[in-house]
Design a protein around this motif. Structure first.
Motif, PDB file in Angstrom:
ATOM      1  N   GLY A 122      -2.523  13.559  10.188  1.00  0.00           N
ATOM      2  CA  GLY A 122      -3.244  13.262   9.675  1.00  0.00           C
ATOM      3  C   GLY A 122      -2.438  12.028   8.318  1.00  0.00           C
ATOM      4  O   GLY A 122      -1.676  12.044   8.684  1.00  0.00           O
ATOM      5  N   LEU A 123      -3.990  10.697   8.500  1.00  0.00           N
ATOM      6  CA  LEU A 123      -3.132   9.658   7.584  1.00  0.00           C
ATOM      7  C   LEU A 123      -4.436   9.807   6.893  1.00  0.00           C
ATOM      8  O   LEU A 123      -5.431   9.700   6.907  1.00  0.00           O
ATOM      9  CB  LEU A 123      -3.072   8.530   8.241  1.00  0.00           C
ATOM     10  N   SER A 124      -4.196   8.574   5.605  1.00  0.00           N
ATOM     11  CA  SER A 124      -4.826   8.181   4.382  1.00  0.00           C
ATOM     12  C   SER A 124      -3.900   6.874   3.768  1.00  0.00           C
ATOM     13  O   SER A 124      -2.579   7.393   3.768  1.00  0.00           O
ATOM     14  CB  SER A 124      -5.170   8.980   3.500  1.00  0.00           C
ATOM     15  N   GLN A 125      -4.154   6.103   3.472  1.00  0.00           N
ATOM     16  CA  GLN A 125      -3.520   5.121   3.231  1.00  0.00           C
ATOM     17  C   GLN A 125      -5.065   3.857   1.655  1.00  0.00           C
ATOM     18  O   GLN A 125      -5.737   4.017   2.511  1.00  0.00           O
ATOM     19  CB  GLN A 125      -3.095   3.672   4.114  1.00  0.00           C
ATOM     20  N   LYS A 126      -3.709   3.386   1.153  1.00  0.00           N
ATOM     21  CA  LYS A 126      -4.415   2.844   0.085  1.00  0.00           C
ATOM     22  C   LYS A 126      -3.155   1.291  -0.623  1.00  0.00           C
ATOM     23  O   LYS A 126      -2.977   1.582  -0.727  1.00  0.00           O
ATOM     24  CB  LYS A 126      -4.446   3.678  -1.255  1.00  0.00           C
ATOM     25  N   GLU A 127      -3.795   0.523  -0.501  1.00  0.00           N
ATOM     26  CA  GLU A 127      -3.718  -0.280  -0.886  1.00  0.00           C
ATOM     27  C   GLU A 127      -3.082  -0.530  -3.044  1.00  0.00           C
ATOM     28  O   GLU A 127      -4.364  -0.349  -3.541  1.00  0.00           O
ATOM     29  CB  GLU A 127      -4.673  -1.798  -0.580  1.00  0.00           C
ATOM     30  N   HIS A 128      -2.137  -1.155  -3.299  1.00  0.00           N
ATOM     31  CA  HIS A 128      -1.910  -1.543  -5.073  1.00  0.00           C
ATOM     32  C   HIS A 128      -2.019  -2.786  -4.784  1.00  0.00           C
ATOM     33  O   HIS A 128      -2.158  -4.375  -4.427  1.00  0.00           O
ATOM     34  CB  HIS A 128      -0.474  -0.613  -5.530  1.00  0.00           C
ATOM     35  N   GLN A 129      -2.457  -3.603  -6.130  1.00  0.00           N
ATOM     36  CA  GLN A 129      -2.676  -4.812  -6.951  1.00  0.00           C
ATOM     37  C   GLN A 129      -0.752  -5.488  -6.920  1.00  0.00           C
ATOM     38  O   GLN A 129      -0.275  -4.782  -7.164  1.00  0.00           O
ATOM     39  CB  GLN A 129      -3.035  -5.195  -7.987  1.00  0.00           C
ATOM     40  N   GLN A 130      -1.251  -6.704  -6.093  1.00  0.00           N
ATOM     41  CA  GLN A 130       0.428  -7.495  -6.645  1.00  0.00           C
ATOM     42  C   GLN A 130       0.199  -8.348  -7.088  1.00  0.00           C
ATOM     43  O   GLN A 130      -0.745  -9.167  -7.362  1.00  0.00           O
ATOM     44  CB  GLN A 130      -0.026  -8.572  -5.050  1.00  0.00           C
ATOM     45  N   ILE A 131       0.502  -8.383  -8.313  1.00  0.00           N
ATOM     46  CA  ILE A 131       0.662  -8.573  -9.183  1.00  0.00           C
ATOM     47  C   ILE A 131       1.615 -10.347  -9.587  1.00  0.00           C
ATOM     48  O   ILE A 131       2.845 -10.056  -9.913  1.00  0.00           O
ATOM     49  CB  ILE A 131       1.070  -8.163 -11.003  1.00  0.00           C
ATOM     50  N   SER A 190       0.997  -1.144  -0.523  1.00  0.00           N
ATOM     51  CA  SER A 190      -0.143   0.129   0.549  1.00  0.00           C
ATOM     52  C   SER A 190       0.967   1.374   0.582  1.00  0.00           C
ATOM     53  O   SER A 190       2.136   0.993  -0.507  1.00  0.00           O
ATOM     54  CB  SER A 190      -0.706  -0.086   1.485  1.00  0.00           C
ATOM     55  N   THR A 191       0.177   2.460  -0.202  1.00  0.00           N
ATOM     56  CA  THR A 191       0.785   3.693  -0.459  1.00  0.00           C
ATOM     57  C   THR A 191       0.106   4.981   0.664  1.00  0.00           C
ATOM     58  O   THR A 191      -1.029   4.795   0.802  1.00  0.00           O
ATOM     59  CB  THR A 191       0.559   4.243  -1.734  1.00  0.00           C
ATOM     60  N   ARG A 192       0.682   5.465   1.499  1.00  0.00           N
ATOM     61  CA  ARG A 192       0.351   6.565   3.027  1.00  0.00           C
ATOM     62  C   ARG A 192       0.603   7.359   2.595  1.00  0.00           C
ATOM     63  O   ARG A 192       2.103   7.841   2.062  1.00  0.00           O
ATOM     64  CB  ARG A 192       0.256   5.699   4.439  1.00  0.00           C
ATOM     65  N   PHE A 193      -0.465   8.617   2.753  1.00  0.00           N
ATOM     66  CA  PHE A 193       0.582  10.124   3.265  1.00  0.00           C
ATOM     67  C   PHE A 193       0.402   9.953   4.616  1.00  0.00           C
ATOM     68  O   PHE A 193      -0.724   9.863   5.315  1.00  0.00           O
ATOM     69  CB  PHE A 193       0.116  10.998   2.282  1.00  0.00           C
ATOM     70  N   ILE A 194       1.311  10.538   5.402  1.00  0.00           N
ATOM     71  CA  ILE A 194       0.824  10.611   6.603  1.00  0.00           C
ATOM     72  C   ILE A 194       1.511  12.063   7.411  1.00  0.00           C
ATOM     73  O   ILE A 194       2.643  12.536   6.661  1.00  0.00           O
ATOM     74  CB  ILE A 194       1.520   9.226   7.933  1.00  0.00           C
ATOM     75  N   ILE A 195       0.835  12.647   8.243  1.00  0.00           N
ATOM     76  CA  ILE A 195       1.543  14.213   8.700  1.00  0.00           C
ATOM     77  C   ILE A 195       1.597  14.262   9.617  1.00  0.00           C
ATOM     78  O   ILE A 195       0.644  13.975  10.825  1.00  0.00           O
ATOM     79  CB  ILE A 195       0.146  15.197   8.344  1.00  0.00           C
ATOM     80  N   PHE A 196       2.993  14.864   9.794  1.00  0.00           N
ATOM     81  CA  PHE A 196       3.172  14.692  11.723  1.00  0.00           C
ATOM     82  C   PHE A 196       3.526  16.138  12.154  1.00  0.00           C
ATOM     83  O   PHE A 196       3.672  17.496  11.364  1.00  0.00           O
ATOM     84  CB  PHE A 196       4.724  14.180  11.773  1.00  0.00           C
ATOM     85  N   ASN A 197       3.413  16.242  13.710  1.00  0.00           N
ATOM     86  CA  ASN A 197       3.691  17.325  13.909  1.00  0.00           C
ATOM     87  C   ASN A 197       5.221  17.448  14.676  1.00  0.00           C
ATOM     88  O   ASN A 197       5.359  16.781  14.575  1.00  0.00           O
ATOM     89  CB  ASN A 197       2.378  17.941  15.078  1.00  0.00           C
ATOM     90  N   ARG A 198       5.652  18.102  15.593  1.00  0.00           N
ATOM     91  CA  ARG A 198       6.759  19.063  16.005  1.00  0.00           C
ATOM     92  C   ARG A 198       6.712  17.880  16.854  1.00  0.00           C
ATOM     93  O   ARG A 198       8.254  17.360  17.109  1.00  0.00           O
ATOM     94  CB  ARG A 198       7.102  20.108  16.414  1.00  0.00           C
ATOM     95  N   LYS A 199       5.999  17.221  18.015  1.00  0.00           N
ATOM     96  CA  LYS A 199       6.263  16.168  18.641  1.00  0.00           C
ATOM     97  C   LYS A 199       6.034  14.531  17.876  1.00  0.00           C
ATOM     98  O   LYS A 199       6.315  13.865  18.789  1.00  0.00           O
ATOM     99  CB  LYS A 199       5.320  16.502  19.986  1.00  0.00           C
ATOM    100  N   GLY A 200       6.293  15.276  16.707  1.00  0.00           N
ATOM    101  CA  GLY A 200       5.822  13.500  16.283  1.00  0.00           C
ATOM    102  C   GLY A 200       4.852  12.790  16.081  1.00  0.00           C
ATOM    103  O   GLY A 200       5.243  11.727  15.425  1.00  0.00           O
TER     104      GLY A 200
END
Length: 507
Positions: free
Chosen positions: A28-37, A14-24
């Motif tokens: 915010g987060l979003s994730q989506k799987e992709h096909q395994q060929i 999968s691919t994710r985008f995660i947003i972090f603040n100064r404390k780590g």
């Protein structure tokens, strides 16, 4: 002042985008799987365009979930599944072929020829790596050998090569319209093409593998104040945000776990399982089946090296039980299924689906379930599936202790499987050391965010990062030496049964 850092985590499933603040902490987060060929047994591929499309979606999704815009981000870092390779047209951005995944064994004939001509360790002094199907360089050669359009473009200088970090950064920063073609030292160190002492592509190896240097990305530090480019205003962020952090996923997890001192180690339990030990600014050559790899480089500072043990199947084995056997509906169901019995009932599962990685490096191995009796049932099999990951990690730790000369005293862990308490307790039992889970478990994305944040001064230095690291939970060993010895002896016998399964001529 901008309050957040973003990280693209382009993983194997999968691919994710995660947003972090100064404390780590995650904002915010979003994730989506992709096909395994799976085109053939042992072959694994991904669609690069699907991955890029998903990357755009998860960036927009994470920003929306957090109530933020791209203008709220100070910088972006990228972390990625390593050794997975794409070859694409520099003018159109169109891939010539699917991405060949790190798990794929299609390059075995290439690797066997390289080994026959000079031995499995013929490039080890320069690259720190054995010749194996795991690494990127032979995958590039395979694509050029089997896709005529890619070969023709490469000879004309119109093809670009790269691992998934390179593909994502190039697209984020403009793609065919001026996208930046770079890779960091950690990803470059996994190609079998870079000299880990000079941090440059090696012309001799490129010549042997017949890979034109014109298609290779520029090698850059993992955290670089000389930002490689910015995202586009009409892109998924809707703003110009510097892209200036890049680490292979396992090195990113080491960075996110703040293992900045020699002797500090982490283990990531994801699709595969990867244990890295910081060895400082001098590379340590392994004599026990481990990899010498780049850990990270911050700006113009000296690069930091690591020893690594790589395991192909960990979380992917649980997925296999779910998807191929249908024993569970969700990956998390494996733990209650295994908890229904007190032990494995003498059953061992060695998931050598694509051969064995460290410390064995045997492409002829295939998976086995050993020790079956009429007493065994699905609960014992589920337990054997979880225990397989812990046993494989123990094999790595044994080799690492021998190479480093220092016994591991505790293990920092991260990745999706660390939420499985049965696995974590068994890991502590079988290693006979405490296993420590951090408060923020998404250390791979966090490491990429840290690298980008350091580059733009969002964090002043690594001491700021160390302050963020906190313990969430610890498992202490609770197994007698006799039981540990008996269990590990059974595992070793099961591993022996996997060897010499595939004849070389059929690989």
């Amino acid at each position: 002042m901008t309050k957040y850092i973003g990280a693209v985590d382009q993983g194997t499933t999968s691919t994710r985008f995660i947003i972090f603040n100064r404390k780590g902490n995650i904002a915010g987060l979003s994730q989506k799987e992709h096909q395994q060929i799976f085109e053939r047994p042992g072959w694994v591929a991904h669609d690069p365009m699907e991955v890029w499309h998903n990357t755009r979606e998860v960036i927009a999704g994470a920003l929306a979930n957090a109530g933020l815009t791209g203008n709220d981000l100070a910088a972006i870092g990228v972390t990625n599944q390593r050794e997975t390779v794409v070859v694409w047209d520099r003018h159109t951005g169109r891939p010539f072929y699917n991405a060949v995944v790190w798990q794929c064994t299609r390059t075995d004939a290439i690797c066997q020829k390289l080994i026959a001509d000079g031995g499995q360790d013929r490039f080890k002094a320069k690259t720190g790596l054995p010749v194996a199907t795991y690494f990127s360089g032979p995958k590039i050669q395979w694509i050029l050998d089997h896709v005529p359009e890619a070969k023709a473009a490469a000879l004309k200088g119109n093809a670009l090569f790269g691992t998934m970090d390179t593909w994502v950064i190039w697209n984020l920063t403009g793609g065919p319209n001026g996208g930046t073609h770079v890779t960091d030292v950690t990803n470059a160190s996994r190609t079998l093409l870079m000299d880990i002492n000079t941090l440059a592509w090696d012309d001799e190896i490129l010549d042997i593998l017949q890979i034109p240097s014109s298609g290779l990305p520029r090698i850059v530090p993992s955290s670089d104040s000389r930002t490689w480019g910015t995202t586009l205003k009409d892109g998924p962020l809707g703003a110009q945000v510097p892209v200036c952090g890049d680490l292979g996923d396992q090195q990113a997890a080491l960075f996110g776990q703040t293992c900045f001192e020699p002797g500090e180690a982490k283990n990531t339990y994801g699709t595969g399982c990867f244990l890295l030990l910081n060895t400082g600014t001098t590379p340590t050559v392994s004599t026990h089946g481990l990899l010498t790899t780049l850990a990270y480089q911050i700006g113009d500072e000296k690069p930091v090296y690591a020893l690594e043990g790589s395991i192909a199947n960990a979380g992917s084995l649980v997925q296999w039980v779910r998807d191929n056997l249908g024993l569970i509906k969700e990956a998390r169901d494996i733990e209650p299924l295994a908890l229904a019995v007190a032990d494995n009932g003498g059953v061992y599962f060695v998931p050598a689906f694509s051969g064995l990685f460290a410390p064995y490096w045997r492409s002829d191995a295939r998976g086995v379930v050993a020790g079956l009796t009429g007493y065994a049932n699905k609960h014992h099999l589920a337990r054997a599936v979880l225990e397989a990951t812990a046993y494989q990690a123990r094999d790595i730790v044994e080799a690492m202790n021998l190479d480093s000369g220092v016994a591991l005293t505790r293990l920092k862990v991260d990745g999706g499987m660390i939420h499985n308490n049965l696995l974590m307790q068994f890991q502590s039992d079988i290693l006979n050391v405490p296993v420590i889970r951090p408060r923020v478990a998404e250390t791979t994305a966090l490491g990429a965010a840290y690298a980008a944040g350091l580059a733009v001064g969002y964090w002043a230095g690594v001491d700021d990062l160390k302050v963020n690291w906190e313990i969430h939970g610890t498992w202490e060993p609770d197994m007698t030496p006799v039981d540990r010895h008996r269990a590990c002896a059974g595992w070793k016998k099961a591993v022996d049964r996997t060897l010499n399964w595939v004849d070389q001529e059929t690989l």
